[in-house]
Design an enzyme around this catalytic site. Sequence first.
Site, mmCIF file in Angstrom:
data_model
loop_
_atom_site.group_PDB
_atom_site.id
_atom_site.type_symbol
_atom_site.label_atom_id
_atom_site.label_comp_id
_atom_site.label_asym_id
_atom_site.label_seq_id
_atom_site.Cartn_x
_atom_site.Cartn_y
_atom_site.Cartn_z
ATOM 1 N N ILE A 218 -31.419 27.924 -112.999
ATOM 2 C CA ILE A 218 -29.723 28.439 -113.387
ATOM 3 C C ILE A 218 -30.118 29.467 -114.626
ATOM 4 O O ILE A 218 -29.237 30.539 -114.705
ATOM 5 C CB ILE A 218 -29.189 27.205 -114.079
ATOM 6 C CG1 ILE A 218 -29.043 26.261 -112.815
ATOM 7 C CG2 ILE A 218 -27.854 27.461 -114.594
ATOM 8 C CD1 ILE A 218 -28.173 25.006 -112.907
ATOM 9 N N TYR A 352 -30.481 11.670 -121.153
ATOM 10 C CA TYR A 352 -29.852 12.950 -120.734
ATOM 11 C C TYR A 352 -28.196 13.030 -120.777
ATOM 12 O O TYR A 352 -27.750 13.979 -121.442
ATOM 13 C CB TYR A 352 -30.196 13.197 -119.174
ATOM 14 C CG TYR A 352 -29.842 14.524 -118.790
ATOM 15 C CD1 TYR A 352 -30.611 15.645 -118.947
ATOM 16 C CD2 TYR A 352 -28.790 14.696 -117.731
ATOM 17 C CE1 TYR A 352 -30.100 16.899 -118.451
ATOM 18 C CE2 TYR A 352 -28.672 15.765 -117.302
ATOM 19 C CZ TYR A 352 -29.146 17.025 -117.764
ATOM 20 O OH TYR A 352 -28.553 18.159 -117.365
ATOM 21 N N LYS A 356 -26.136 15.638 -123.058
ATOM 22 C CA LYS A 356 -25.140 16.459 -122.548
ATOM 23 C C LYS A 356 -23.840 16.244 -123.115
ATOM 24 O O LYS A 356 -22.642 17.062 -123.316
ATOM 25 C CB LYS A 356 -25.193 16.454 -121.208
ATOM 26 C CG LYS A 356 -26.312 17.056 -120.673
ATOM 27 C CD LYS A 356 -26.926 18.498 -121.024
ATOM 28 C CE LYS A 356 -27.876 19.172 -120.436
ATOM 29 N NZ LYS A 356 -27.944 20.631 -120.792
ATOM 30 N N THR A 387 -31.316 23.509 -106.724
ATOM 31 C CA THR A 387 -32.234 24.160 -107.644
ATOM 32 C C THR A 387 -33.683 23.468 -107.210
ATOM 33 O O THR A 387 -33.702 22.502 -106.527
ATOM 34 C CB THR A 387 -31.945 23.671 -109.114
ATOM 35 O OG1 THR A 387 -31.979 22.433 -109.391
ATOM 36 C CG2 THR A 387 -30.574 24.385 -109.512
#
Length: 446
Positions: A218, A352, A356, A387
């Site tokens: 990204i 995570y 975020k 990805t």
Amino acid sequence: MTDKYAQLVHHGVGRNVAKKLGLPQPAALRRYQPGQPLITGPVLVQGNSADADNLAAELLSWDLDVRRHAVPREKLGAIILALDEVASPGDLEKPILTAAASLRDLAPGGRVVTVSRPASEADSPAAAAARQGIDGFLRSLAKELRGGATGNGIVLRQGVQATSASSLAALRFFLSGRSAFVDGQFITVSSASGEPARDVDQPLAGKIAVVTGAARGIGAAIARTLHRDGATLILVDVPAAGDQLAAVANEVRGTALQLDISRDDAGQRIIGHAAQRHGRLDIMVHNAGITRDKLLANMDHSKWSSVIGINITAQLRINEALLASEHFRESPRIVSVASTSGIAGNRGQTNYAASKAGVMGMVRASAPLLAAHGGSINAVAPGFIETEMTARIPFAVREIGRRLNSLQQGGRPTDVAETIAFLASDAAAGINGEVLRVCGQNMVGA
């Protein structure tokens, strides 16, 4: 990463089998290509408010084919529904059902965009009910659209008109192929700030931008998109990714800065690099991030602290340095990459998701600090994006992740990059403290 299933069900035997079994058949999305028309086909503007009339006039100035009344069986590129004057739930029926009569005429890759006002405590209960009702209506409609069409909304705060620079920038973004994987979402325009782009094909011309985590995936897509839109790039990644970082920097004619962003002096290093080479910094894109997935029962200090440290603490420290610097003063823009995991949560990602979600909280609280300098800060929350990382997910889990959204496919890194480029532009200056999901409209979760 190629979605082989999506290719299979659009050709020959695979298409026939998918139809018979009722399997998902994800449509090819209309993505932006330089030089292509903003929208193909007429644009129907529905609504009786002054903003509806003004929007129609503005779209005519864009050389679009605008309709104020539907022509039966005429294929439409977009439907814009002005609902900014609704005052009670009963006011929704006529404009919505009038627009509904044209939905079957919406072309593949078409767009539906609502324009409305936010529900607030200052409203009457009836007005708040109507305005909040638009939220449920639009998100449900987006799940009904087919052929790669999307539905999104623009929310105008008090004092902001539909023809303000940022309102029109949001409309242009939603109509264009840049928003291909943005579906069922709202952008709130909080102020009349912003300047129309002098060149809609290069809205970032003359801007100096930093992208972290830019060596691959990204981050590399963000670098390429910002470069295409006219920005001069400074690309940051860890020394271990030095060769890949240099390759991307050479491709976009930028400079590479090998740096661990968790260092205490990372902000000063970034500012110093920008000041030495360009005299200033205009755009900061926080893309760098890591995952260290484990169930919470198996989580240890290393896995927790490393994710929090890279994904949010480093951003806070760098932003503090930027806001204190005289080189980040002229309408500065910050865009952070969050995640839908921080909104709906994800099994095995407590660290995570916390980081975020923390990014989103940081963005909202930092908005007034950026506004004081004529700037803005926003976040983009990707869903399932194709990805190298998602390619390593087990096959069955990966397929579920791809199909579990309204567009029935994974997004591309360019989809995230296009949204970041839009939010980094001066035309979007009136959008501040927002989190915009790039997820194809997840079917479950928040």
